[in-house]
Design a protein around this motif. Sequence first.
Motif, mmCIF file in Angstrom:
data_model
loop_
_atom_site.group_PDB
_atom_site.id
_atom_site.type_symbol
_atom_site.label_atom_id
_atom_site.label_comp_id
_atom_site.label_asym_id
_atom_site.label_seq_id
_atom_site.Cartn_x
_atom_site.Cartn_y
_atom_site.Cartn_z
ATOM 1 N N GLY A 1 0.813 -1.213 0.000
ATOM 2 C CA GLY A 1 0.000 0.000 0.000
ATOM 3 C C GLY A 1 0.845 1.259 0.000
ATOM 4 O O GLY A 1 0.505 2.244 -0.663
ATOM 5 N N ARG A 2 1.984 1.239 0.723
ATOM 6 C CA ARG A 2 2.865 2.403 0.754
ATOM 7 C C ARG A 2 3.461 2.675 -0.632
ATOM 8 O O ARG A 2 3.454 3.813 -1.111
ATOM 9 C CB ARG A 2 3.994 2.175 1.767
ATOM 10 C CG ARG A 2 3.577 2.445 3.214
ATOM 11 C CD ARG A 2 3.976 3.854 3.649
ATOM 12 N NE ARG A 2 3.341 4.197 4.915
ATOM 13 C CZ ARG A 2 3.868 3.971 6.101
ATOM 14 N NH1 ARG A 2 5.027 3.359 6.199
ATOM 15 N NH2 ARG A 2 3.234 4.358 7.183
ATOM 16 N N PHE A 3 4.001 1.634 -1.266
ATOM 17 C CA PHE A 3 4.587 1.825 -2.597
ATOM 18 C C PHE A 3 3.512 2.217 -3.610
ATOM 19 O O PHE A 3 3.729 3.097 -4.452
ATOM 20 C CB PHE A 3 5.319 0.557 -3.045
ATOM 21 C CG PHE A 3 6.662 0.370 -2.394
ATOM 22 C CD1 PHE A 3 7.720 1.227 -2.674
ATOM 23 C CD2 PHE A 3 6.886 -0.659 -1.495
ATOM 24 C CE1 PHE A 3 8.965 1.079 -2.076
ATOM 25 C CE2 PHE A 3 8.125 -0.827 -0.889
ATOM 26 C CZ PHE A 3 9.168 0.038 -1.177
ATOM 27 N N ALA A 4 2.338 1.553 -3.525
ATOM 28 C CA ALA A 4 1.246 1.886 -4.441
ATOM 29 C C ALA A 4 0.769 3.313 -4.221
ATOM 30 O O ALA A 4 0.515 4.059 -5.176
ATOM 31 C CB ALA A 4 0.083 0.907 -4.245
ATOM 32 N N GLY A 5 0.665 3.732 -2.952
ATOM 33 C CA GLY A 5 0.236 5.092 -2.653
ATOM 34 C C GLY A 5 1.222 6.130 -3.158
ATOM 35 O O GLY A 5 0.819 7.172 -3.690
ATOM 36 N N THR A 6 2.530 5.833 -3.017
ATOM 37 C CA THR A 6 3.554 6.745 -3.537
ATOM 38 C C THR A 6 3.393 6.930 -5.040
ATOM 39 O O THR A 6 3.508 8.041 -5.564
ATOM 40 C CB THR A 6 4.963 6.203 -3.219
ATOM 41 O OG1 THR A 6 5.075 6.023 -1.801
ATOM 42 C CG2 THR A 6 6.044 7.172 -3.690
ATOM 43 N N TRP A 7 3.105 5.821 -5.749
ATOM 44 C CA TRP A 7 2.911 5.882 -7.203
ATOM 45 C C TRP A 7 1.612 6.613 -7.553
ATOM 46 O O TRP A 7 1.591 7.453 -8.456
ATOM 47 C CB TRP A 7 2.890 4.463 -7.765
ATOM 48 C CG TRP A 7 2.667 4.408 -9.246
ATOM 49 C CD1 TRP A 7 3.561 4.705 -10.241
ATOM 50 C CD2 TRP A 7 1.449 4.047 -9.919
ATOM 51 N NE1 TRP A 7 2.981 4.548 -11.480
ATOM 52 C CE2 TRP A 7 1.692 4.142 -11.315
ATOM 53 C CE3 TRP A 7 0.199 3.635 -9.473
ATOM 54 C CZ2 TRP A 7 0.710 3.846 -12.253
ATOM 55 C CZ3 TRP A 7 -0.779 3.347 -10.405
ATOM 56 C CH2 TRP A 7 -0.514 3.460 -11.784
ATOM 57 N N LEU A 8 0.514 6.338 -6.814
ATOM 58 C CA LEU A 8 -0.780 6.952 -7.117
ATOM 59 C C LEU A 8 -0.769 8.460 -6.898
ATOM 60 O O LEU A 8 -1.564 9.184 -7.506
ATOM 61 C CB LEU A 8 -1.879 6.315 -6.255
ATOM 62 C CG LEU A 8 -2.312 4.899 -6.662
ATOM 63 C CD1 LEU A 8 -3.221 4.293 -5.600
ATOM 64 C CD2 LEU A 8 -3.025 4.928 -8.016
ATOM 65 N N MET A 9 0.150 8.944 -6.055
ATOM 66 C CA MET A 9 0.220 10.388 -5.813
ATOM 67 C C MET A 9 0.743 11.156 -7.024
ATOM 68 O O MET A 9 0.727 12.383 -7.023
ATOM 69 C CB MET A 9 1.070 10.671 -4.578
ATOM 70 C CG MET A 9 0.333 10.384 -3.293
ATOM 71 S SD MET A 9 1.329 10.678 -1.821
ATOM 72 C CE MET A 9 0.270 9.946 -0.570
ATOM 73 N N ARG A 10 1.178 10.423 -8.051
ATOM 74 C CA ARG A 10 1.491 11.089 -9.320
ATOM 75 C C ARG A 10 0.224 11.584 -10.007
ATOM 76 O O ARG A 10 0.264 12.523 -10.807
ATOM 77 C CB ARG A 10 2.213 10.129 -10.265
ATOM 78 C CG ARG A 10 3.585 9.655 -9.802
ATOM 79 C CD ARG A 10 4.156 8.723 -10.843
ATOM 80 N NE ARG A 10 5.524 8.297 -10.530
ATOM 81 C CZ ARG A 10 6.262 7.527 -11.312
ATOM 82 N NH1 ARG A 10 5.765 7.104 -12.471
ATOM 83 N NH2 ARG A 10 7.476 7.182 -10.953
ATOM 84 N N PHE A 11 -0.886 10.909 -9.709
ATOM 85 C CA PHE A 11 -2.137 11.180 -10.429
ATOM 86 C C PHE A 11 -3.218 11.801 -9.546
ATOM 87 O O PHE A 11 -4.156 12.413 -10.058
ATOM 88 C CB PHE A 11 -2.680 9.874 -11.030
ATOM 89 C CG PHE A 11 -1.641 9.072 -11.767
ATOM 90 C CD1 PHE A 11 -1.196 9.466 -13.026
ATOM 91 C CD2 PHE A 11 -1.069 7.953 -11.184
ATOM 92 C CE1 PHE A 11 -0.230 8.740 -13.698
ATOM 93 C CE2 PHE A 11 -0.103 7.207 -11.855
ATOM 94 C CZ PHE A 11 0.320 7.614 -13.110
#
Length: 439
Positions: free
Chosen positions: A297-307
Motif C-alpha cells: 500500500g505504501r509503494f502503491a500510494g507513492t505511485w498513485l500520488m502522481r495522479f
Amino acid sequence: MAPTEQAGGQSCRFAFAMITTLFFMWGFVHNLDPILIPHLRKAFSLTVLQSALVDSAVFIAYFVMALPAGLLIRKAGYKNAMLCGLGLFAFGALLFVPAAQTQRYAFFLGALFIIACGLTVLETAANPYITLLGPAEKATQRLNLAQSFNGLAATLAPIVGARVILAGGSSEEQLQAMSDSARQAALAAEAASVKAPYICIALVIMAIALVFYFLKLPAAGAGAGERAQGAPGNGAILRALQRPSIRRAVLAQFFYVGAQVCVFSFFILYAVKSAGITQVQAADYLGWGCGAAFVVGRFAGTWLMRFFTPARLLLAYALASMALSVVAMVSGGLASLGAVIGIAFFMSIMFPTIFSLGIRNAGADTEMGSSLIIMAIVGGAVLPLLFGFISDATQNLQYGYAAPLLCFMVIAWFARAELKEARAAATITSTGSVEACLN
C-alpha cells in the motif's frame, strides 16, 4: 551538472538511504509489540485491557518526549538528535535482559518506554528531515517512500518474532495442567525468550549509530538553518498551533496511530478468536498478510500520488478503512482476516500523508509542528485501551473494531478539510492571476 552538484546529489542519496534504515528499525521494533502482547499476556496472566499497557508504555513516551525532541533538534541539529535517539533505543533494548531476569511486567513496560523515548527523538528528527531533503513539491512522495521501509519491517517483524518468541512455548492449557513449580519454570523460560532478539536489536542499533557518528548529513533544504534558530519554548508551540493544518494534523495523527496500534497489536488475539487459528499461524497472517499489504500500500500510494493529490487519496483510503472496520466487526473466518488485511493496505499512506500535509509550508514552525504531530502518537496509548475496554465489556474482541472505525472517521474529516483548504487557496491564486492580467 557540475561536479559539486553531483557530489551533493550523491550525499543526499546516501543520507536518504541511511535515514531510511531508521524507518526500518523503528518499524521492526514497533511490530514486535503484537508478538509481545500475547506473549506477556500468557506469561503474566493478563486481561486484554492489561495487555494493552504494552502499547500505553510505548506511546506515552511519544507524548512525554516529542517537545523535548523538537527543542533538541533546534539546539543540537538533526544529526545529534538522531544519535541521541539511537542511544536511548539501544539502551532500552538492552534493558530487556534484566527485565527477563526479574520476571516483572513493570520492568518490561519500563524498557519499552525507554525504547520509545529513543524512537520519539528519531521520528521527530527523521520525518521532517526527509521532507526537507529535496524539492518541496515531492515531499509527501519522498516521505511515503521512506515510510515504505517501515512497512517492510511490519511484514518481517511478526514472522521473525513469532518464531523466536512465540514458537516452542507452552499453551495456556498446558500451563494450567502443570504443578506450581513446573508452571513457574515454564513462565521463566517464556520471559527469557525475549532476551536474544532484543540484544540483537541493540547491537544493530549501535552499529547504525557508529555510521551516523561519522556521516556528514547534507543541509535539509533552504532556510533550515534559519528555522533551527527560531524561538524555542511556549512561544514556538503557540505559534505552530496557530496554523490550522498543524492543529488538524495533530488531531488526525492522534486517531491514526490509535487505529494502527489497535489493528496490528490485537491482530493475533483477533485472528485466534475470529478465525480459530493458532498464534503462530496468526503471526504469519500478520506478517505476510497485514505487513505485506501495508508495504504494498505504501509503494502503491507513492505511485498513485502522481495522479491524485495526497489529500484526495487519503480521503478515499479513510472511507475504505471505515467500511472494512464494519466488516471486521460482523464477519468471521477468513472474511474477517481479509477485512483486517484490507485495512492494513488502506492505512499504509496515512501517517506520512497526515504528517507532510500538516507541516506543509510551515516555514519557521516546521520543527515544532513536527514535534506536536509526533506528540500526537500518544493516541497509540489511548485508543487500544478503548479497544480493550469494548472487547472486555462485550466479551467479543471483534466489537473492539468500533475504536478504529471512529479513528478513520476523524481521518476522513482531516482529508476533507485539507481538500477544502487546497481548493480555496487555488481559487484565491487563480483570482489573483486574473486580476494581475487585467491590471
